[in-house]
Design an enzyme around this catalytic site. Structure first.
Site, mmCIF file in Angstrom:
data_model
loop_
_atom_site.group_PDB
_atom_site.id
_atom_site.type_symbol
_atom_site.label_atom_id
_atom_site.label_comp_id
_atom_site.label_asym_id
_atom_site.label_seq_id
_atom_site.Cartn_x
_atom_site.Cartn_y
_atom_site.Cartn_z
ATOM 1 C CG HIS A 197 -0.292 0.255 2.512
ATOM 2 N ND1 HIS A 197 -0.140 1.510 3.044
ATOM 3 C CD2 HIS A 197 0.281 -0.582 3.392
ATOM 4 C CE1 HIS A 197 0.494 1.413 4.216
ATOM 5 N NE2 HIS A 197 0.760 0.151 4.441
HETATM 6 N N1 UDP Z 1 -4.219 -5.682 8.623
HETATM 7 C C1 UDP Z 1 -5.528 -6.115 8.752
HETATM 8 N N2 UDP Z 1 -6.220 -6.506 7.630
HETATM 9 C C2 UDP Z 1 -5.661 -6.492 6.394
HETATM 10 C C3 UDP Z 1 -4.330 -6.053 6.253
HETATM 11 C C4 UDP Z 1 -3.640 -5.641 7.391
HETATM 12 O O1 UDP Z 1 -6.063 -6.160 9.869
HETATM 13 O O2 UDP Z 1 -6.346 -6.865 5.431
HETATM 14 C C5 UDP Z 1 -3.497 -5.210 9.832
HETATM 15 C C6 UDP Z 1 -2.149 -5.839 10.078
HETATM 16 O O3 UDP Z 1 -2.267 -6.998 10.885
HETATM 17 C C7 UDP Z 1 -1.374 -4.725 10.763
HETATM 18 C C8 UDP Z 1 -1.998 -3.467 10.216
HETATM 19 O O4 UDP Z 1 -3.244 -3.827 9.651
HETATM 20 O O5 UDP Z 1 -1.559 -4.753 12.166
HETATM 21 C C9 UDP Z 1 -1.096 -2.823 9.190
HETATM 22 O O6 UDP Z 1 -1.725 -1.752 8.602
HETATM 23 P P1 UDP Z 1 -1.178 -1.052 7.286
HETATM 24 O O7 UDP Z 1 -0.379 -2.043 6.511
HETATM 25 O O8 UDP Z 1 -2.352 -0.401 6.637
HETATM 26 O O9 UDP Z 1 -0.286 0.136 7.836
HETATM 27 P P2 UDP Z 1 1.245 0.269 8.273
HETATM 28 O O10 UDP Z 1 1.517 -0.766 9.318
HETATM 29 O O11 UDP Z 1 2.103 0.128 7.052
HETATM 30 O O12 UDP Z 1 1.318 1.648 8.843
#
Ligand code: UDP
Length: 361
Positions: A197
Protein backbone atom coordinates in the site's frame (compact mmCIF):
# COMPACT_ATOMS: atom_id res chain seq x y z
CA UNK A 1 -4.68 12.97 37.27
CA UNK A 2 -4.25 14.10 33.65
CA UNK A 3 -6.63 14.50 30.71
CA UNK A 4 -5.05 12.39 27.98
CA UNK A 5 -6.54 12.55 24.49
CA UNK A 6 -5.57 9.77 22.08
CA UNK A 7 -5.82 10.87 18.45
CA UNK A 8 -6.33 8.26 15.74
CA UNK A 9 -7.62 7.95 12.21
CA UNK A 10 -6.12 4.85 10.58
CA UNK A 11 -6.18 1.07 10.92
CA UNK A 12 -2.62 0.67 12.27
CA UNK A 13 -3.19 3.46 14.80
CA UNK A 14 -6.21 1.64 16.19
CA UNK A 15 -4.33 -1.70 16.36
CA UNK A 16 -1.36 -0.12 18.12
CA UNK A 17 -3.13 2.04 20.68
CA UNK A 18 -6.20 0.06 21.67
CA UNK A 19 -4.50 -2.06 24.33
CA UNK A 20 -2.88 1.07 25.84
CA UNK A 21 -6.31 2.73 25.95
CA UNK A 22 -7.86 -0.35 27.62
CA UNK A 23 -5.07 -0.57 30.18
CA UNK A 24 -5.19 3.13 31.11
CA UNK A 25 -8.99 3.27 31.18
CA UNK A 26 -9.24 0.32 33.54
CA UNK A 27 -6.17 0.76 35.74
CA UNK A 28 -5.17 4.42 35.97
CA UNK A 29 -6.67 7.56 37.45
CA UNK A 30 -6.04 9.48 34.24
CA UNK A 31 -9.01 10.57 32.14
CA UNK A 32 -8.71 8.89 28.74
CA UNK A 33 -10.60 10.15 25.69
CA UNK A 34 -10.36 9.30 21.99
CA UNK A 35 -10.46 11.76 19.10
CA UNK A 36 -11.07 10.27 15.65
CA UNK A 37 -9.95 12.07 12.48
CA UNK A 38 -11.63 9.77 9.94
CA UNK A 39 -8.43 9.59 7.81
CA UNK A 40 -9.09 5.97 6.76
CA UNK A 41 -12.81 5.79 7.34
CA UNK A 42 -13.34 2.75 5.08
CA UNK A 43 -10.58 0.59 6.54
CA UNK A 44 -11.09 1.37 10.18
CA UNK A 45 -14.87 0.86 10.34
CA UNK A 46 -14.30 -2.90 10.30
CA UNK A 47 -12.34 -2.73 13.51
CA UNK A 48 -13.78 -0.09 15.63
CA UNK A 49 -16.85 -0.12 17.64
CA UNK A 50 -18.07 3.48 17.21
CA UNK A 51 -18.80 3.91 20.89
CA UNK A 52 -15.11 3.90 21.80
CA UNK A 53 -14.79 7.31 20.09
CA UNK A 54 -15.53 10.39 22.18
CA UNK A 55 -14.97 13.10 19.53
CA UNK A 56 -15.25 12.59 15.77
CA UNK A 57 -13.63 15.35 13.70
CA UNK A 58 -15.52 13.97 10.68
CA UNK A 59 -12.91 14.92 8.09
CA UNK A 60 -14.69 12.97 5.41
CA UNK A 61 -13.87 14.73 2.20
CA UNK A 62 -10.28 15.59 1.48
CA UNK A 63 -8.54 15.40 -1.89
CA UNK A 64 -4.96 15.69 -0.70
CA UNK A 65 -2.65 16.06 2.29
CA UNK A 66 -3.09 19.83 2.48
CA UNK A 67 -6.86 19.58 2.69
CA UNK A 68 -6.69 16.89 5.34
CA UNK A 69 -4.15 18.66 7.55
CA UNK A 70 -5.72 22.11 7.27
CA UNK A 71 -9.17 20.72 8.00
CA UNK A 72 -7.77 18.78 10.98
CA UNK A 73 -6.25 21.95 12.47
CA UNK A 74 -9.42 24.00 12.02
CA UNK A 75 -11.60 21.31 13.59
CA UNK A 76 -9.20 20.78 16.50
CA UNK A 77 -9.27 24.54 17.21
CA UNK A 78 -13.05 24.34 17.61
CA UNK A 79 -12.89 21.20 19.74
CA UNK A 80 -10.13 22.60 21.93
CA UNK A 81 -12.38 25.50 22.91
CA UNK A 82 -14.77 23.01 24.50
CA UNK A 83 -12.38 20.59 26.22
CA UNK A 84 -9.38 20.69 28.51
CA UNK A 85 -6.42 18.74 27.08
CA UNK A 86 -3.29 18.03 29.15
CA UNK A 87 -1.69 15.53 26.76
CA UNK A 88 -2.20 14.55 23.14
CA UNK A 89 -1.20 10.93 22.56
CA UNK A 90 -0.22 10.14 18.96
CA UNK A 91 0.99 6.93 17.33
CA UNK A 92 3.49 6.46 14.52
CA UNK A 93 3.78 8.46 11.36
CA UNK A 94 0.38 9.12 9.81
CA UNK A 95 -0.95 12.50 8.72
CA UNK A 96 -3.33 12.29 11.69
CA UNK A 97 -0.39 11.89 14.10
CA UNK A 98 1.52 14.70 12.40
CA UNK A 99 -1.42 17.12 12.37
CA UNK A 100 -2.27 16.37 16.02
CA UNK A 101 1.33 17.02 17.10
CA UNK A 102 1.45 20.24 15.13
CA UNK A 103 -1.75 21.34 16.82
CA UNK A 104 -0.28 20.47 20.22
CA UNK A 105 2.82 22.50 19.40
CA UNK A 106 0.74 25.57 18.44
CA UNK A 107 -1.26 25.29 21.67
CA UNK A 108 1.64 24.32 23.96
CA UNK A 109 -0.07 21.03 24.80
CA UNK A 110 2.33 18.19 25.72
CA UNK A 111 2.71 15.45 23.14
CA UNK A 112 3.23 11.78 23.90
CA UNK A 113 4.51 9.87 20.85
CA UNK A 114 4.23 6.10 20.59
CA UNK A 115 6.58 4.27 18.15
CA UNK A 116 9.08 7.13 18.46
CA UNK A 117 12.48 6.98 16.77
CA UNK A 118 11.86 4.70 13.78
CA UNK A 119 13.92 6.03 10.88
CA UNK A 120 14.90 5.25 7.29
CA UNK A 121 16.75 8.62 7.14
CA UNK A 122 15.33 9.16 3.65
CA UNK A 123 12.65 11.83 3.85
CA UNK A 124 10.89 10.48 0.72
CA UNK A 125 10.77 6.81 1.73
CA UNK A 126 8.27 6.02 3.04
CA UNK A 127 6.38 9.11 1.90
CA UNK A 128 5.08 11.11 3.71
CA UNK A 129 5.62 8.93 6.81
CA UNK A 130 9.36 9.49 7.30
CA UNK A 131 8.87 13.26 7.24
CA UNK A 132 5.93 12.96 9.61
CA UNK A 133 7.78 10.89 12.18
CA UNK A 134 10.93 13.02 12.11
CA UNK A 135 8.82 16.17 12.53
CA UNK A 136 6.75 14.68 15.37
CA UNK A 137 9.95 13.85 17.30
CA UNK A 138 10.99 17.51 17.24
CA UNK A 139 7.85 18.59 19.12
CA UNK A 140 7.23 15.57 21.36
CA UNK A 141 7.57 15.77 25.16
CA UNK A 142 7.42 12.07 26.02
CA UNK A 143 8.87 9.59 23.52
CA UNK A 144 7.74 5.95 23.75
CA UNK A 145 10.14 3.92 21.60
CA UNK A 146 9.61 0.31 20.60
CA UNK A 147 13.26 -0.72 20.81
CA UNK A 148 16.68 0.40 21.99
CA UNK A 149 17.73 1.13 18.41
CA UNK A 150 14.83 3.59 18.02
CA UNK A 151 15.93 5.26 21.26
CA UNK A 152 19.49 5.54 19.89
CA UNK A 153 18.14 7.25 16.75
CA UNK A 154 16.47 9.88 18.93
CA UNK A 155 19.56 10.41 21.07
CA UNK A 156 21.67 10.89 17.92
CA UNK A 157 19.24 13.62 16.84
CA UNK A 158 19.99 15.42 20.10
CA UNK A 159 16.61 14.71 21.69
CA UNK A 160 17.08 15.17 25.42
CA UNK A 161 13.49 14.88 26.61
CA UNK A 162 12.02 11.78 28.23
CA UNK A 163 12.56 8.64 26.15
CA UNK A 164 11.17 5.29 27.35
CA UNK A 165 11.66 1.94 25.62
CA UNK A 166 8.29 0.19 25.89
CA UNK A 167 8.05 -2.54 23.21
CA UNK A 168 5.09 -2.67 20.86
CA UNK A 169 1.47 -2.53 22.06
CA UNK A 170 0.39 -3.66 18.56
CA UNK A 171 1.95 -6.98 19.55
CA UNK A 172 -0.14 -6.94 22.76
CA UNK A 173 -3.18 -6.90 20.49
CA UNK A 174 -1.76 -9.74 18.36
CA UNK A 175 -0.92 -11.93 21.35
CA UNK A 176 -4.33 -11.30 22.93
CA UNK A 177 -6.19 -12.13 19.72
CA UNK A 178 -4.25 -15.33 19.08
CA UNK A 179 -5.04 -16.48 22.61
CA UNK A 180 -8.73 -15.48 22.67
CA UNK A 181 -9.43 -16.94 19.25
CA UNK A 182 -7.21 -19.99 19.79
CA UNK A 183 -5.53 -19.44 16.40
CA UNK A 184 -3.10 -22.22 15.50
CA UNK A 185 0.17 -21.79 13.61
CA UNK A 186 -0.78 -24.42 11.01
CA UNK A 187 1.26 -23.54 7.93
CA UNK A 188 -0.03 -24.29 4.43
CA UNK A 189 3.04 -25.17 2.34
CA UNK A 190 3.86 -22.77 -0.52
CA UNK A 191 1.24 -20.25 0.57
CA UNK A 192 2.13 -16.59 0.20
CA UNK A 193 0.36 -13.62 1.80
CA UNK A 194 0.86 -10.22 0.14
CA UNK A 195 -0.01 -6.70 1.30
CA UNK A 196 1.07 -3.58 -0.60
CA UNK A 197 0.00 0.00 0.00
CA UNK A 198 2.95 2.42 0.08
CA UNK A 199 2.23 5.66 -1.69
CA UNK A 200 5.76 6.16 -2.96
CA UNK A 201 5.46 2.85 -4.84
CA UNK A 202 2.36 3.87 -6.74
CA UNK A 203 4.01 6.00 -9.42
CA UNK A 204 5.97 3.14 -11.02
CA UNK A 205 7.43 0.43 -8.78
CA UNK A 206 4.13 -1.32 -8.02
CA UNK A 207 3.69 -1.93 -11.73
CA UNK A 208 7.18 -3.47 -11.99
CA UNK A 209 6.56 -5.41 -8.77
CA UNK A 210 3.50 -6.99 -10.40
CA UNK A 211 5.54 -7.89 -13.52
CA UNK A 212 8.23 -9.54 -11.37
CA UNK A 213 5.62 -11.38 -9.33
CA UNK A 214 3.84 -12.68 -12.43
CA UNK A 215 7.15 -13.84 -13.93
CA UNK A 216 7.97 -15.71 -10.73
CA UNK A 217 4.52 -17.28 -10.49
CA UNK A 218 4.66 -18.49 -14.11
CA UNK A 219 7.90 -20.36 -13.38
CA UNK A 220 6.68 -21.71 -10.02
CA UNK A 221 3.16 -23.03 -10.33
CA UNK A 222 3.21 -24.58 -6.87
CA UNK A 223 2.64 -21.28 -5.07
CA UNK A 224 -0.73 -19.96 -3.97
CA UNK A 225 -1.17 -16.27 -3.12
CA UNK A 226 -3.67 -14.51 -0.86
CA UNK A 227 -3.63 -10.76 -1.42
CA UNK A 228 -6.00 -8.57 0.63
CA UNK A 229 -6.17 -5.32 -1.33
CA UNK A 230 -5.88 -1.93 0.31
CA UNK A 231 -8.80 0.43 -0.35
CA UNK A 232 -6.60 3.10 -1.95
CA UNK A 233 -8.26 3.56 -5.39
CA UNK A 234 -4.86 3.96 -7.10
CA UNK A 235 -3.79 0.52 -5.88
CA UNK A 236 -7.05 -1.04 -7.00
CA UNK A 237 -6.68 0.54 -10.45
CA UNK A 238 -3.08 -0.64 -10.71
CA UNK A 239 -4.12 -4.22 -9.93
CA UNK A 240 -7.03 -4.07 -12.36
CA UNK A 241 -4.84 -2.73 -15.15
CA UNK A 242 -1.98 -5.17 -14.64
CA UNK A 243 -3.67 -8.50 -13.94
CA UNK A 244 -5.74 -10.32 -16.52
CA UNK A 245 -8.14 -13.15 -15.62
CA UNK A 246 -5.65 -15.84 -16.80
CA UNK A 247 -2.96 -14.48 -14.47
CA UNK A 248 -5.11 -15.03 -11.47
CA UNK A 249 -5.34 -18.82 -11.21
CA UNK A 250 -2.98 -18.91 -8.27
CA UNK A 251 -3.87 -15.52 -6.86
CA UNK A 252 -6.76 -14.88 -4.58
CA UNK A 253 -7.53 -11.15 -4.32
CA UNK A 254 -9.40 -10.34 -1.13
CA UNK A 255 -11.09 -7.35 0.47
CA UNK A 256 -9.26 -5.77 3.44
CA UNK A 257 -9.58 -8.38 6.16
CA UNK A 258 -10.89 -7.98 9.68
CA UNK A 259 -7.96 -8.20 12.07
CA UNK A 260 -8.68 -11.74 13.31
CA UNK A 261 -9.16 -13.03 9.76
CA UNK A 262 -5.93 -11.37 8.69
CA UNK A 263 -4.18 -12.92 11.68
CA UNK A 264 -5.44 -16.35 10.61
CA UNK A 265 -4.07 -15.71 7.11
CA UNK A 266 -0.69 -14.67 8.53
CA UNK A 267 -0.52 -17.71 10.76
CA UNK A 268 -1.33 -20.15 7.96
CA UNK A 269 1.02 -18.60 5.37
CA UNK A 270 4.51 -19.90 4.71
CA UNK A 271 5.73 -16.60 3.19
CA UNK A 272 4.70 -13.01 3.78
CA UNK A 273 5.51 -10.31 1.22
CA UNK A 274 4.68 -6.81 2.43
CA UNK A 275 5.53 -3.13 2.32
CA UNK A 276 3.57 -2.50 5.54
CA UNK A 277 5.28 -1.43 8.75
CA UNK A 278 2.94 -3.24 11.11
CA UNK A 279 2.85 -6.45 9.07
CA UNK A 280 6.69 -6.58 9.09
CA UNK A 281 6.65 -6.46 12.90
CA UNK A 282 3.91 -9.07 13.18
CA UNK A 283 5.41 -11.45 10.58
CA UNK A 284 8.81 -11.33 12.34
CA UNK A 285 7.07 -11.96 15.67
CA UNK A 286 5.34 -15.03 14.22
CA UNK A 287 8.64 -16.30 12.73
CA UNK A 288 7.37 -16.17 9.14
CA UNK A 289 9.54 -16.14 6.01
CA UNK A 290 9.35 -12.42 5.42
CA UNK A 291 10.09 -10.53 2.20
CA UNK A 292 9.96 -6.76 2.59
CA UNK A 293 8.85 -5.09 -0.65
CA UNK A 294 10.66 -1.83 -0.02
CA UNK A 295 13.99 -0.22 -0.92
CA UNK A 296 14.44 0.80 2.71
CA UNK A 297 12.82 -0.08 6.00
CA UNK A 298 12.72 1.74 9.32
CA UNK A 299 12.31 -1.68 11.03
CA UNK A 300 16.05 -2.16 10.61
CA UNK A 301 16.34 -4.61 13.55
CA UNK A 302 14.25 -7.09 11.51
CA UNK A 303 16.78 -6.93 8.66
CA UNK A 304 19.80 -7.06 10.98
CA UNK A 305 18.40 -10.13 12.74
CA UNK A 306 17.84 -11.73 9.30
CA UNK A 307 14.14 -12.14 10.07
CA UNK A 308 13.19 -10.24 6.92
CA UNK A 309 14.85 -9.56 3.56
CA UNK A 310 14.50 -6.45 1.41
CA UNK A 311 13.29 -7.39 -2.08
CA UNK A 312 12.95 -3.74 -3.18
CA UNK A 313 9.71 -1.88 -3.89
CA UNK A 314 9.77 -3.16 -7.49
CA UNK A 315 10.27 -6.79 -6.33
CA UNK A 316 13.55 -7.08 -8.26
CA UNK A 317 14.96 -9.42 -5.58
CA UNK A 318 11.78 -11.46 -5.07
CA UNK A 319 12.95 -14.50 -7.02
CA UNK A 320 16.41 -14.47 -5.43
CA UNK A 321 15.03 -14.40 -1.88
CA UNK A 322 12.32 -17.01 -2.57
CA UNK A 323 15.06 -19.30 -3.94
CA UNK A 324 17.18 -18.56 -0.88
CA UNK A 325 14.36 -19.63 1.44
CA UNK A 326 13.71 -22.70 -0.65
CA UNK A 327 17.23 -24.00 -0.19
CA UNK A 328 15.87 -25.26 3.12
CA UNK A 329 16.73 -22.00 4.87
CA UNK A 330 14.56 -21.66 7.92
CA UNK A 331 14.03 -18.57 10.01
CA UNK A 332 16.56 -18.33 12.84
CA UNK A 333 14.60 -19.23 16.01
CA UNK A 334 17.06 -17.53 18.37
CA UNK A 335 16.66 -14.28 16.46
CA UNK A 336 12.87 -14.59 16.47
CA UNK A 337 13.09 -14.88 20.26
CA UNK A 338 15.29 -11.75 20.38
CA UNK A 339 12.69 -9.86 18.33
CA UNK A 340 9.87 -11.11 20.56
CA UNK A 341 11.75 -9.91 23.63
CA UNK A 342 12.28 -6.47 22.09
CA UNK A 343 8.56 -6.21 21.31
CA UNK A 344 7.62 -6.85 24.94
CA UNK A 345 5.93 -10.28 24.68
CA UNK A 346 2.45 -8.71 24.70
CA UNK A 347 3.03 -6.67 27.87
CA UNK A 348 3.94 -3.32 26.38
CA UNK A 349 0.74 -1.54 27.46
CA UNK A 350 1.36 -2.56 31.08
CA UNK A 351 4.80 -0.95 30.82
CA UNK A 352 3.23 2.24 29.46
CA UNK A 353 0.67 2.23 32.33
CA UNK A 354 3.50 2.10 34.89
CA UNK A 355 5.39 4.90 33.15
CA UNK A 356 2.29 7.11 33.10
CA UNK A 357 1.48 6.40 36.74
CA UNK A 358 5.00 7.50 37.71
CA UNK A 359 5.53 10.37 35.30
CA UNK A 360 2.23 12.13 34.57
CA UNK A 361 0.59 14.40 37.12
N1 UDP B 1 -4.22 -5.68 8.62
C1 UDP B 1 -5.53 -6.11 8.75
N2 UDP B 1 -6.22 -6.51 7.63
C2 UDP B 1 -5.66 -6.49 6.39
C3 UDP B 1 -4.33 -6.05 6.25
C4 UDP B 1 -3.64 -5.64 7.39
O1 UDP B 1 -6.06 -6.16 9.87
O2 UDP B 1 -6.35 -6.86 5.43
C5 UDP B 1 -3.50 -5.21 9.83
C6 UDP B 1 -2.15 -5.84 10.08
O3 UDP B 1 -2.27 -7.00 10.88
C7 UDP B 1 -1.37 -4.73 10.76
C8 UDP B 1 -2.00 -3.47 10.22
O4 UDP B 1 -3.24 -3.83 9.65
O5 UDP B 1 -1.56 -4.75 12.17
C9 UDP B 1 -1.10 -2.82 9.19
O6 UDP B 1 -1.73 -1.75 8.60
P1 UDP B 1 -1.18 -1.05 7.29
O7 UDP B 1 -0.38 -2.04 6.51
O8 UDP B 1 -2.35 -0.40 6.64
O9 UDP B 1 -0.29 0.14 7.84
P2 UDP B 1 1.25 0.27 8.27
O10 UDP B 1 1.52 -0.77 9.32
O11 UDP B 1 2.10 0.13 7.05
O12 UDP B 1 1.32 1.65 8.84
Amino acid sequence: MANIFFVLGTRPEFIKIIEVVNELQSKSNHKIKLIFSNQQSKLIKKYMNNNIIHYDLEIKKFKNDSEFISSFLVKMEKLNNKIDIDYLFVQGDTNTAYAASLFGFFKKISIIHLEAGLRTFNIHKPYPEEFNRQSISKITNIHLSQTQSSKQNLLKEGIDKKIFVVGNPGIDYLVKNIKHNKIKNKIIKDSILITMHRRESLSSSLEIFIKNLKKFMKKNLNYQINWPLHTNPKILRNIKDNFKAEDNDNINFLKPQKYVDFLKLMMSSEFIITDSGGVQEEAAYLGKKLLVARDLTERIDIINLKLGYLIMADGSKLEKIMNYFNKKKVVNKQNTLKWRKSQGYGKSSKKILNIFNKNLE
